[in-house]
Design an enzyme around this catalytic site. Structure first.
Site, PDB file in Angstrom:
ATOM      1  N   SER A   9      30.310 -17.004  -5.177  1.00  0.00           N
ATOM      2  CA  SER A   9      29.081 -16.701  -4.272  1.00  0.00           C
ATOM      3  C   SER A   9      29.024 -17.457  -3.113  1.00  0.00           C
ATOM      4  CB  SER A   9      27.735 -16.965  -5.149  1.00  0.00           C
ATOM      5  OG  SER A   9      26.659 -17.083  -4.359  1.00  0.00           O
ATOM      6  N   HIS A  34      31.006 -12.587  -4.405  1.00  0.00           N
ATOM      7  CA  HIS A  34      29.799 -12.178  -4.614  1.00  0.00           C
ATOM      8  C   HIS A  34      28.842 -12.437  -3.560  1.00  0.00           C
ATOM      9  CE1 HIS A  34      26.660 -12.034  -7.861  1.00  0.00           C
ATOM     10  NE2 HIS A  34      25.879 -12.886  -7.215  1.00  0.00           N
ATOM     11  N   ASP A  36      24.972 -12.648  -2.407  1.00  0.00           N
ATOM     12  CA  ASP A  36      23.501 -12.840  -2.683  1.00  0.00           C
ATOM     13  C   ASP A  36      22.656 -12.259  -1.703  1.00  0.00           C
ATOM     14  OD1 ASP A  36      23.865 -13.670  -5.462  1.00  0.00           O
ATOM     15  OD2 ASP A  36      24.628 -15.378  -4.687  1.00  0.00           O
ATOM     16  N   MET A  38      18.801 -11.776  -0.607  1.00  0.00           N
ATOM     17  CA  MET A  38      17.466 -12.196  -1.036  1.00  0.00           C
ATOM     18  C   MET A  38      16.427 -11.750   0.052  1.00  0.00           C
ATOM     19  SD  MET A  38      18.237 -16.159  -2.577  1.00  0.00           S
ATOM     20  CE  MET A  38      19.649 -16.151  -3.372  1.00  0.00           C
ATOM     21  N   HIS A  67      24.727  -8.530  -4.836  1.00  0.00           N
ATOM     22  CA  HIS A  67      23.531  -8.923  -5.947  1.00  0.00           C
ATOM     23  C   HIS A  67      22.360  -8.749  -5.171  1.00  0.00           C
ATOM     24  CE1 HIS A  67      21.647 -12.233  -8.582  1.00  0.00           C
ATOM     25  NE2 HIS A  67      20.971 -10.936  -8.701  1.00  0.00           N
ATOM     26  N   MET A  69      18.611  -9.270  -4.783  1.00  0.00           N
ATOM     27  CA  MET A  69      17.355  -9.689  -5.350  1.00  0.00           C
ATOM     28  C   MET A  69      16.191  -9.407  -4.388  1.00  0.00           C
ATOM     29  SD  MET A  69      19.184 -13.263  -6.319  1.00  0.00           S
ATOM     30  CE  MET A  69      20.612 -12.842  -5.442  1.00  0.00           C
ATOM     31  N   MET A 138      21.574 -13.756 -15.768  1.00  0.00           N
ATOM     32  CA  MET A 138      21.305 -14.704 -14.976  1.00  0.00           C
ATOM     33  C   MET A 138      20.918 -16.103 -15.746  1.00  0.00           C
ATOM     34  SD  MET A 138      21.312 -13.718 -11.666  1.00  0.00           S
ATOM     35  CE  MET A 138      20.803 -15.351 -11.135  1.00  0.00           C
ATOM     36  N   ASP A 176      25.710 -15.755 -13.923  1.00  0.00           N
ATOM     37  CA  ASP A 176      25.645 -16.071 -12.607  1.00  0.00           C
ATOM     38  C   ASP A 176      24.685 -17.037 -12.619  1.00  0.00           C
ATOM     39  OD1 ASP A 176      25.024 -16.207  -9.885  1.00  0.00           O
ATOM     40  OD2 ASP A 176      24.143 -14.262  -9.603  1.00  0.00           O
TER      41      ASP A 176
HETATM   42  C1  DX5 Z   1      21.333 -17.164  -7.415  1.00  0.00           C
HETATM   43  C2  DX5 Z   1      22.317 -16.473  -7.116  1.00  0.00           C
HETATM   44  C3  DX5 Z   1      23.699 -17.083  -7.668  1.00  0.00           C
HETATM   45  C4  DX5 Z   1      23.915 -18.458  -7.067  1.00  0.00           C
HETATM   46  C5  DX5 Z   1      25.022 -19.332  -7.718  1.00  0.00           C
HETATM   47  O1  DX5 Z   1      20.070 -16.544  -7.089  1.00  0.00           O
HETATM   48  O2  DX5 Z   1      22.389 -15.174  -7.831  1.00  0.00           O
HETATM   49  O3  DX5 Z   1      24.661 -16.112  -7.228  1.00  0.00           O
HETATM   50  O4  DX5 Z   1      24.361 -18.414  -5.624  1.00  0.00           O
HETATM   51  O5  DX5 Z   1      25.294 -20.376  -7.406  1.00  0.00           O
HETATM   52  P1  DX5 Z   1      25.534 -21.566  -8.321  1.00  0.00           P
HETATM   53  O6  DX5 Z   1      26.883 -21.380  -8.621  1.00  0.00           O
HETATM   54  O7  DX5 Z   1      25.756 -22.962  -7.413  1.00  0.00           O
HETATM   55  O8  DX5 Z   1      24.582 -21.702  -9.450  1.00  0.00           O
HETATM   56 ZN    ZN Z   2      24.228 -13.924  -7.411  1.00  0.00          ZN
END
Ligand code: DX5
Ligand code: ZN
Length: 219
Positions: A9, A34, A36, A38, A67, A69, A138, A176
């Site tokens: 990520s 990956h 993320d 948001m 991903h 969110m 998750m 994840d």
């Molecule tokens: C959280 C994300 C993850 C996160 C994982 O909302 O979806 O992908 O970045 O990070 P680590 O591996 O540090 O928990």
């Molecule tokens: Zn993620």
């Protein structure tokens, strides 16, 4: 046991050097990237939009595992697909018509994923399993990197593995959040085939990425 797909990520990478970071994890043996996304509304943080995904596309040939969110997600699917996403995953809580959303993701030429928050029941996908390519469990509450692994979610991984196998489907089962060299084997033993890791990949800087990825694959 087959080594899992490792999807670093980039949330945990140096945002001032995103292109270099993506190239570095590619050279270090990552399987997917990956990303993320948001929106500060569905989750309490703001990150990356389609323009950044597009800017990163020339820096690697690896698949982009996006991903989302964000809520709603539907108005942005086309932009992420056009920016170079290979897979797009959405949360069932992000919109009222999950089946329509995953169908649309496939129509756009991407693989379609559904993401389960720690409290989300697995029956959200029971009747649309033929229409998804990936299920993402998750193991933290989404929004931030660097959180601790919620072990109760291993049972959800097992339950989804049983559902996938009972239907004879070829669906990637991804975990994840809080994935480290210590928790990765638990995820794989529960039936996961892909692992997302932010902190555990990017810790120690570029010189450590290859060792970090190897450790997550089981050494
Ligand atoms: C959280 C994300 C993850 C996160 C994982 O909302 O979806 O992908 O970045 O990070 P680590 O591996 O540090 O928990
Ligand atoms: Zn993620």
């Amino acid at each position: 046991m087959t080594a899992p797909i490792i999807a670093p990520s980039i949330l945990a990478s140096d945002f001032a050097k995103l292109g270099e970071e993506v190239a570095a994890i590619t050279a270090a043996g990552a399987d997917w990237v990956h990303i993320d996304v948001m929106d500060g509304h569905f989750v309490p943080n703001l990150t990356i939009g389609p323009d950044v995904v597009k800017a990163l596309r020339p820096h690697t040939d690896l698949p982009f595992d996006v991903h989302l969110m964000i809520s709603p997600a539907d108005p942005y699917l086309e932009a992420f697909a056009a920016a170079g996403a290979n897979g797009i995953s959405v949360h069932p809580e992000a919109g009222p018509h999950l089946h329509r959303t995953v169908k649309r993701i496939r129509e756009l030429g991407c693989t379609a994923g559904v993401v389960f928050n720690p409290a989300t029941p697995i029956d959200a996908v029971e009747w649309i399993l033929d229409d998804v390519d990936l299920l993402l469990v998750m193991s933290v509450n989404p929004g931030f990197g660097g959180q601790s692994f919620i072990s109760s979610q291993l049972k959800k991984v097992q339950a989804l593995r049983a559902m996938i196998d009972a239907r004879g489907l070829d669906i990637v089962l991804e975990v994840d959040g809080g994935v480290t060299a210590a928790t990765a084997p638990l995820c794989v033993a529960a039936g996961a085939t892909a692992l997302v890791a932010g902190s555990a990949v990017f810790k120690g800087g570029p010189a450590a990425y290859a060792d970090n990825i190897r450790a997550l694959k089981g050494g």
